[in-house]
Design a protein around this motif. Structure first.
Motif, PDB file in Angstrom:
ATOM      1  N   GLY A  81       0.670  -1.228  -0.505  1.00  0.00           N
ATOM      2  CA  GLY A  81      -0.298  -0.634   0.195  1.00  0.00           C
ATOM      3  C   GLY A  81       0.637   1.237   0.278  1.00  0.00           C
ATOM      4  O   GLY A  81       0.282   2.445  -0.226  1.00  0.00           O
ATOM      5  N   LYS A  82       2.152   1.013  -0.426  1.00  0.00           N
ATOM      6  CA  LYS A  82       3.018   1.996   0.186  1.00  0.00           C
ATOM      7  C   LYS A  82       2.750   3.918  -1.446  1.00  0.00           C
ATOM      8  O   LYS A  82       2.385   4.440  -0.576  1.00  0.00           O
ATOM      9  CB  LYS A  82       3.941   2.055   0.210  1.00  0.00           C
ATOM     10  N   THR A  83       2.774   2.862  -2.398  1.00  0.00           N
ATOM     11  CA  THR A  83       2.445   4.052  -3.404  1.00  0.00           C
ATOM     12  C   THR A  83       1.311   4.560  -2.933  1.00  0.00           C
ATOM     13  O   THR A  83       1.029   5.364  -3.950  1.00  0.00           O
ATOM     14  CB  THR A  83       2.547   3.007  -4.911  1.00  0.00           C
ATOM     15  N   THR A  84       0.023   3.799  -3.028  1.00  0.00           N
ATOM     16  CA  THR A  84      -1.134   4.362  -2.922  1.00  0.00           C
ATOM     17  C   THR A  84      -1.448   5.172  -1.930  1.00  0.00           C
ATOM     18  O   THR A  84      -2.205   6.516  -2.001  1.00  0.00           O
ATOM     19  CB  THR A  84      -2.030   3.109  -2.754  1.00  0.00           C
ATOM     20  N   LEU A  85      -0.815   5.117  -1.135  1.00  0.00           N
ATOM     21  CA  LEU A  85      -0.607   6.033   0.352  1.00  0.00           C
ATOM     22  C   LEU A  85      -0.106   6.938  -0.004  1.00  0.00           C
ATOM     23  O   LEU A  85      -0.223   9.029  -0.166  1.00  0.00           O
ATOM     24  CB  LEU A  85       0.278   5.220   0.881  1.00  0.00           C
ATOM     25  N   LEU A  86       1.038   7.078  -0.838  1.00  0.00           N
ATOM     26  CA  LEU A  86       1.892   8.129  -1.375  1.00  0.00           C
ATOM     27  C   LEU A  86       0.804   9.370  -2.125  1.00  0.00           C
ATOM     28  O   LEU A  86       0.863  10.618  -2.301  1.00  0.00           O
ATOM     29  CB  LEU A  86       3.261   7.903  -1.865  1.00  0.00           C
ATOM     30  N   ARG A  87       0.215   8.373  -3.066  1.00  0.00           N
ATOM     31  CA  ARG A  87      -0.630   9.258  -4.615  1.00  0.00           C
ATOM     32  C   ARG A  87      -1.750   9.780  -3.676  1.00  0.00           C
ATOM     33  O   ARG A  87      -2.097  11.076  -3.969  1.00  0.00           O
ATOM     34  CB  ARG A  87      -0.722   7.878  -5.032  1.00  0.00           C
ATOM     35  N   ALA A  88      -2.479   9.509  -2.184  1.00  0.00           N
ATOM     36  CA  ALA A  88      -3.090   9.801  -1.961  1.00  0.00           C
ATOM     37  C   ALA A  88      -3.136  11.267  -1.582  1.00  0.00           C
ATOM     38  O   ALA A  88      -4.005  12.122  -0.984  1.00  0.00           O
ATOM     39  CB  ALA A  88      -3.165   8.944  -0.597  1.00  0.00           C
ATOM     40  N   LEU A  89      -1.553  11.329  -0.706  1.00  0.00           N
ATOM     41  CA  LEU A  89      -1.025  12.125  -0.095  1.00  0.00           C
ATOM     42  C   LEU A  89      -1.136  13.550  -0.913  1.00  0.00           C
ATOM     43  O   LEU A  89      -1.285  14.406  -0.636  1.00  0.00           O
ATOM     44  CB  LEU A  89      -0.075  11.272   0.806  1.00  0.00           C
ATOM     45  N   ALA A  90      -0.365  13.086  -1.893  1.00  0.00           N
ATOM     46  CA  ALA A  90      -0.387  13.823  -3.806  1.00  0.00           C
ATOM     47  C   ALA A  90      -1.882  14.276  -3.982  1.00  0.00           C
ATOM     48  O   ALA A  90      -1.842  15.377  -4.797  1.00  0.00           O
ATOM     49  CB  ALA A  90       0.226  12.766  -4.531  1.00  0.00           C
ATOM     50  N   GLY A  91      -2.745  13.805  -3.583  1.00  0.00           N
ATOM     51  CA  GLY A  91      -3.749  14.324  -4.191  1.00  0.00           C
ATOM     52  C   GLY A  91      -4.053  13.487  -5.038  1.00  0.00           C
ATOM     53  O   GLY A  91      -5.285  13.064  -6.005  1.00  0.00           O
ATOM     54  N   ALA A  92      -3.529  12.378  -6.069  1.00  0.00           N
ATOM     55  CA  ALA A  92      -3.723  11.562  -6.812  1.00  0.00           C
ATOM     56  C   ALA A  92      -4.405  10.651  -6.286  1.00  0.00           C
ATOM     57  O   ALA A  92      -4.768  10.333  -7.727  1.00  0.00           O
ATOM     58  CB  ALA A  92      -2.611  10.952  -7.416  1.00  0.00           C
ATOM     59  N   HIS A  93      -5.020  10.424  -5.494  1.00  0.00           N
ATOM     60  CA  HIS A  93      -6.060   9.088  -5.374  1.00  0.00           C
ATOM     61  C   HIS A  93      -6.757   9.808  -3.963  1.00  0.00           C
ATOM     62  O   HIS A  93      -5.955   9.911  -3.007  1.00  0.00           O
ATOM     63  CB  HIS A  93      -4.892   7.877  -4.536  1.00  0.00           C
ATOM     64  N   ARG A  94      -8.163   9.555  -4.538  1.00  0.00           N
ATOM     65  CA  ARG A  94      -8.711  10.058  -3.071  1.00  0.00           C
ATOM     66  C   ARG A  94      -9.201   8.968  -2.145  1.00  0.00           C
ATOM     67  O   ARG A  94      -9.816   7.696  -2.739  1.00  0.00           O
ATOM     68  CB  ARG A  94      -9.997   9.781  -4.714  1.00  0.00           C
ATOM     69  N   PRO A  95      -8.654   8.848  -1.160  1.00  0.00           N
ATOM     70  CA  PRO A  95      -8.615   8.354   0.138  1.00  0.00           C
ATOM     71  C   PRO A  95     -10.694   7.606   0.464  1.00  0.00           C
ATOM     72  O   PRO A  95     -11.257   8.765  -0.604  1.00  0.00           O
ATOM     73  CB  PRO A  95      -8.331   8.775   1.030  1.00  0.00           C
ATOM     74  N   SER A  96     -10.747   6.782   0.722  1.00  0.00           N
ATOM     75  CA  SER A  96     -11.938   6.323   1.360  1.00  0.00           C
ATOM     76  C   SER A  96     -12.588   6.714   1.811  1.00  0.00           C
ATOM     77  O   SER A  96     -13.519   7.051   3.025  1.00  0.00           O
ATOM     78  CB  SER A  96     -12.617   5.098   0.688  1.00  0.00           C
ATOM     79  N   GLY A  97     -11.650   7.253   3.232  1.00  0.00           N
ATOM     80  CA  GLY A  97     -11.590   7.384   4.912  1.00  0.00           C
ATOM     81  C   GLY A  97     -10.479   8.223   5.846  1.00  0.00           C
ATOM     82  O   GLY A  97      -9.246   8.177   4.767  1.00  0.00           O
ATOM     83  N   GLY A  98     -10.945   8.692   6.293  1.00  0.00           N
ATOM     84  CA  GLY A  98      -9.493   9.371   7.400  1.00  0.00           C
ATOM     85  C   GLY A  98      -9.129  11.042   6.603  1.00  0.00           C
ATOM     86  O   GLY A  98      -9.930  11.481   5.344  1.00  0.00           O
ATOM     87  N   ASP A  99      -8.600  11.809   7.408  1.00  0.00           N
ATOM     88  CA  ASP A  99      -7.720  12.413   6.632  1.00  0.00           C
ATOM     89  C   ASP A  99      -6.382  13.063   6.505  1.00  0.00           C
ATOM     90  O   ASP A  99      -5.484  12.265   7.248  1.00  0.00           O
ATOM     91  CB  ASP A  99      -8.442  13.575   8.217  1.00  0.00           C
ATOM     92  N   VAL A 100      -6.065  14.185   6.061  1.00  0.00           N
ATOM     93  CA  VAL A 100      -4.290  14.488   5.672  1.00  0.00           C
ATOM     94  C   VAL A 100      -4.862  16.319   5.408  1.00  0.00           C
ATOM     95  O   VAL A 100      -5.750  16.769   5.446  1.00  0.00           O
ATOM     96  CB  VAL A 100      -3.940  14.723   3.796  1.00  0.00           C
ATOM     97  N   ILE A 101      -3.404  16.323   7.023  1.00  0.00           N
ATOM     98  CA  ILE A 101      -3.703  17.848   6.978  1.00  0.00           C
ATOM     99  C   ILE A 101      -2.210  17.991   6.984  1.00  0.00           C
ATOM    100  O   ILE A 101      -1.164  17.606   7.519  1.00  0.00           O
ATOM    101  CB  ILE A 101      -3.672  17.689   8.711  1.00  0.00           C
ATOM    102  N   PHE A 102      -1.663  19.075   6.337  1.00  0.00           N
ATOM    103  CA  PHE A 102      -0.667  20.066   5.894  1.00  0.00           C
ATOM    104  C   PHE A 102      -0.801  20.883   6.518  1.00  0.00           C
ATOM    105  O   PHE A 102      -1.426  22.007   5.714  1.00  0.00           O
ATOM    106  CB  PHE A 102      -0.556  19.641   4.212  1.00  0.00           C
ATOM    107  N   ASP A 103       0.530  21.212   7.222  1.00  0.00           N
ATOM    108  CA  ASP A 103       0.436  22.752   7.872  1.00  0.00           C
ATOM    109  C   ASP A 103      -0.813  23.465   8.129  1.00  0.00           C
ATOM    110  O   ASP A 103      -1.301  24.259   8.270  1.00  0.00           O
ATOM    111  CB  ASP A 103       1.381  23.968   6.456  1.00  0.00           C
TER     112      ASP A 103
END
Lengths: 241, 359, 292
Positions: A41-63
């Protein structure tokens, strides 16, 4: 200070749950390595953080800003840049054009075309060459250079050593070390465990989408990481469905 | 410590109770429909013949697009070949109803060399390429004076029959063709080719990588659809007795087919039939509104393509897991006591992997 | 020598087809969408100019100054409202929705205007009748030369845009790999909107010349789409200059066919198209994106 905060992130890949309830933080200046077997799941995780992959749940908070629903191109403008797996340069565009494109983000900073070419001298002579005519190592240098052109605050590197000859990998990691020395915050995915341990300040091990181990290279022994990597010692009560 | 899960033994069923019932009901319906010309007059029989023609067209277009991923806006090529082929054959002295069947076969045969060129294209390129093929045939026919040139021609050799007889024969031929074509599609889908086709539709590259002959699958569909549309064309001729190149080779046929299949349910077996019935009703009610009617058709097609991509039947199928006609597989866990499975037909027990339900 | 004239006329006609086709080519190159309503959009351009002419005393060229910007906006709206959703919905969906759109446009135009055949060549001035006599057989009509020149300018302009400008660079990148384009900070939706706007505007320009050089009616769009598509296929997808060559090949095929027998002209074009498809080169018909 905390630059990135990931809370209970879920992401699917087709029908497969690729990332499950992943939570971690990255502080400014850190170098965090994500390790794990293929399909963890590493690549999917990175892509989700970059915004290339829409997550199905949870949050990403940057700065301190919730970016979970912000599209990829806007995240680049905020300072999150992914150097994707497989380099993904634009094949018919020249190296210079590939680099210049990344200024679309409009971010200013240390990196511009001259400083990037200084950092990767090998690219200077290849400026006008179409990216498809570059070797693997050259492409990787160009891809990282392209990432830098956006002057990222958080640089995501996905398997930069993949498919490269050992000499090329050395060169790539030399430049990664330079970036670290310059204070760039890096989150990288790396299959080669030794390299990860040498370069990272913190290691996260993923297995089947979950974070199963977290710690500094000093705390973690290779044996512990390998065990987590392969899922040894899991209790059989763990649900997999 | 959790107890171990013993995987149940699974059997593969091709028929469910629901699909058996539906097929029987369908057969009964066909038998009942056979009596229409006997019970009703010419006008009604002609209308129902039109409906059957629409069903044929919808089923064929769905076979191409829903199972082969080939969106064609050029099927009118074969409709025209079927119609004008019939004219030509009757001019050679062949009995009209035989000529119709032969014309349909000719359409299928012509489709083979056409497919060699056309199937090199994909997506929108294939769509317009098919349209060009239709235009070529239209022009070729209009250049032939013996086929009426551009002004149209009548099928006069059917005059040997009285009007009611003629209409009855036409209707029965339409009914037979509809049943044959629908059965052909179902048989095709149940066969190994059918699974390959659905694999192709889902992901061509992956399908090719497991050895499925993608081109052959598409070619078979293309030829079948040509044959079906040819039959429809011949029937249109018999039903209306007069044709001209613009009406029979016109792109409005593609518009109708797209509407019927989109609204009814792309990629389902039952969908095109429903779409055809709906379109028939709409056409009867609204065709007088001329341009507004067609604007409405186009708008509805767009809305369905965007917001209801599975069509009406697709939605029903997804919501209620209803599969009336037997084209899928059901993976059922064999109960140790031999008692009937507890899940309703079409439903799968929770931990079983999904079989090839078409969606 | 009659053939020489036919060829000259064919080349000029090819310029018109290239102008008509470049929008189709651009949209396919950047978005992988074949817009089945492309011909009808050109017809919209023609009808918009007609409306302007009916209410003012402008020439068609002046009217175009108003209509073309309107077409740019129309293209932008088309992308945002219909095409973006269609692209996201599935691979087949853009075909179905643009076909539906074609049906809607043709019948809406039919409803608003009449089925009558229209033209505004008369209002365009002397240019529609002027010509240069090269020798006893060959003459070059001024309007044909103008259209050809405009086509070359437009194609050249597009090419320059793609290879030299920032936005053009973004468009080429998005055409090659939209996913990675997003990752370098490019707003791919905005790129697509620009491409569609350009495509619709060039179609509008083709509509201007359609009305000047010949007649048009609500159903003209279908034929225009087919000609545009044939020009692009013959010339090869993915290259704007290829579209010019394809247009010329199509035009020459049609005019030579016409020399043989007026009824054969369009058929000749179709046959050349099919021949290209059937040739070994036909199996190379995969777009490589928009070449700079």
């Amino acid at each position: 200070m905390t630059l990135l905060k990931v809370e209970s992130l879920d992401a699917r890949h087709g029908l497969l749950q690729a990332v499950r309830e992943v939570s971690f933080t990255v502080s400014e200046g850190e170098t965090v390595a994500l390790v794990g077997a293929n399909g963890a799941g590493k690549t999917t995780l990175l892509r989700a953080l970059a915004g290339a992959h829409r997550p199905s749940g949870g949050d990403v908070i940057f700065d301190e800003v919730a970016i979970t629903n912000i599209p990829a191109y806007r995240r680049v403008r905020m300072g999150i840049v992914l150097v994707p797996e497989g380099r993904r340069l634009f094949p018919s565009l020249t190296v210079e054009e590939n680099l210049l494109l990344a200024t679309a983000s409009g971010r200013s900073g240390v990196w511009n075309i001259e400083t990037v070419l200084d950092a990767f001298p090998i690219l200077r002579s290849l400026r006008r060459r179409p990216a498809r005519n570059l070797s693997g190592g050259e492409q990787q240098a160009a891809a990282i250079g392209r990432g830098l052109m956006s002057n990222p605050r958080l640089l995501l590197l996905d398997e930069v050593s993949l498919g490269l000859a050992p000499v090329a990998i050395e060169a790539v990691y030399a430049s990664v070390r330079t970036l670290i020395q310059n204070g760039t915050t890096i989150l990288l995915v790396e299959q080669d465990l030794s390299r990860a341990m040498r370069v990272a300040t913190r290691i996260l091990c993923l297995l089947e989408g979950r974070v199963v181990l977290e710690g500094t290279p000093a705390d973690l022994t290779r044996e512990r990481i390998a065990a987590a990597y392969f899922g040894l010692g899991r209790t059989s009560g763990q649900e997999t469905a | 410590m959790m107890g171990e899960q013993v995987p149940g033994r699974y059997q593969v069923q091709r028929w469910t109770i629901l699909s058996i019932t539906s097929t029987v009901a369908f057969a009964v319906l066909v038998v009942v429909l056979t009596f229409v010309p006997v019970i009703f007059g010419i006008a009604t029989t002609q209308k129902l013949t039109s409906l059957l023609i629409l069903v044929i067209l919808a089923v064929m277009w769905n076979a191409l697009a829903g199972y082969g991923g080939l969106v064609s806006v050029g099927q009118q090529a074969f409709i025209g070949i079927g119609a004008y082929g019939t004219i030509y054959l009757t001019q050679q002295g062949i009995e009209p109803y035989v000529a119709m069947i032969l014309a349909a076969i000719i359409a299928g045969v012509i489709a083979l060399p056409v497919s060699l060129v056309l199937l090199r294209l994909r997506g929108g390129q294939f769509a317009i390429g098919a349209w060009v093929v239709a235009e070529v045939f239209a022009i070729l026919v209009s250049l032939d004076q013996s086929l009426g040139g551009g002004t149209g021609i009548s099928l006069t050799t059917l005059d040997v029959y009285s009007p009611s007889r003629r209409q009855a024969y036409t209707y029965w031929l339409a009914l037979v063709m509809a049943v044959i074509l629908l059965s052909a599609v179902i048989v095709l889908l149940r066969s190994r080719l059918g699974s390959s086709l659905r694999a192709i539709r889902d992901d061509e590259e992956a399908a090719a990588s497991v050895g499925i002959n993608v081109m052959q699958g598409k070619r078979i569909l293309f030829i079948l659809a040509a044959f079906g549309c040819g039959a429809a064309g011949a029937l249109v001729l018999a039903n209306t007795l007069f044709i001209e190149t613009q009406s029979v080779f016109g792109v409005q046929w593609s518009a109708y087919m797209i509407f019927m299949v989109l609204v009814g349910g792309l990629g389902t077996v039952e969908g095109p039939i429903i779409g055809a019935v709906l379109f028939y009703l709409i056409q009867n009610r609204f065709a007088d509104y001329g341009a507004w009617y067609l604007i409405g058709l186009g708008a509805v097609a767009i809305l369905f393509a965007l917001f209801v991509p599975r069509g009406i039947w697709g939605q029903i199928e997804a919501r209620f897991h209803l599969h009336l006609l037997p084209v899928g597989y059901v993976l059922r866990r064999a109960e140790s006591g031999g008692s009937a499975p507890s899940s309703p037909p079409g439903e799968l027990p929770a931990r079983a992997s999904r079989g090839g339900h078409d969606d | 020598m009659v053939w020489a004239n036919a060829i000259v006329q064919g080349v000029l006609l090819g310029g018109y087809y290239a102008l008509l086709a470049c929008g189709l080519s651009l949209m396919f190159g950047v978005m992988r969408i074949i817009n089945l309503a492309h011909g009808d959009i050109a017809v919209i351009g023609a009808y918009l100019i007609l409306v302007a002419l009916q209410h003012t005393s402008m020439s068609p060229f002046t009217a175009a100054l108003i209509v073309l910007p309107a077409m740019l906006i129309l293209g932008y709206v088309l992308q945002q409202v219909l095409l973006e959703r269609s692209r996201e919905a599935g691979q087949l969906t853009p075909l179905l929705t643009t076909f539906g759109l074609a049906v809607v446009i043709q019948n809406a135009v039919l409803q608003i205007f009449s089925p009558d055949v229209q033209s505004f060549g008369g209002s365009a001035g002397d240019i529609t009748t002027a010509s240069w006599q090269i020798n006893s057989e060959v003459s070059v009509p001024a309007i044909g030369a103008l259209i050809f020149a405009v086509a070359v300018l437009v194609l050249g302009g597009l090419q320059l845009f793609l290879s030299r400008t920032r936005l053009g660079l973004e468009m080429r990148a998005t055409a090659e790999d939209s996913d990675t384009a997003e990752l370098v900070g490019i707003n791919s939706r905005a790129v697509y909107a620009r491409a569609t706007a350009l495509a619709v505007a060039t179609a509008g320009l083709a509509g201007l010349f359609l009305g000047i050089r010949t007649t048009f009616e609500p159903t003209s769009g279908s034929t225009l789409l087919i000609f545009a598509f044939e020009a692009v296929v013959i010339g090869g997808f993915g290259s704007l200059w290829g579209t010019l060559l394809g247009g010329i090949a199509l035009g020459v095929a049609q005019t030579i066919g016409e020399q043989i027998n007026p009824e054969y002209s369009i058929l000749a074009g179709h046959l050349v198209f099919l021949a290209v498809l059937a040739s070994p080169r036909g199996s190379l018909l995969v777009s490589r994106g928009v070449q700079g």
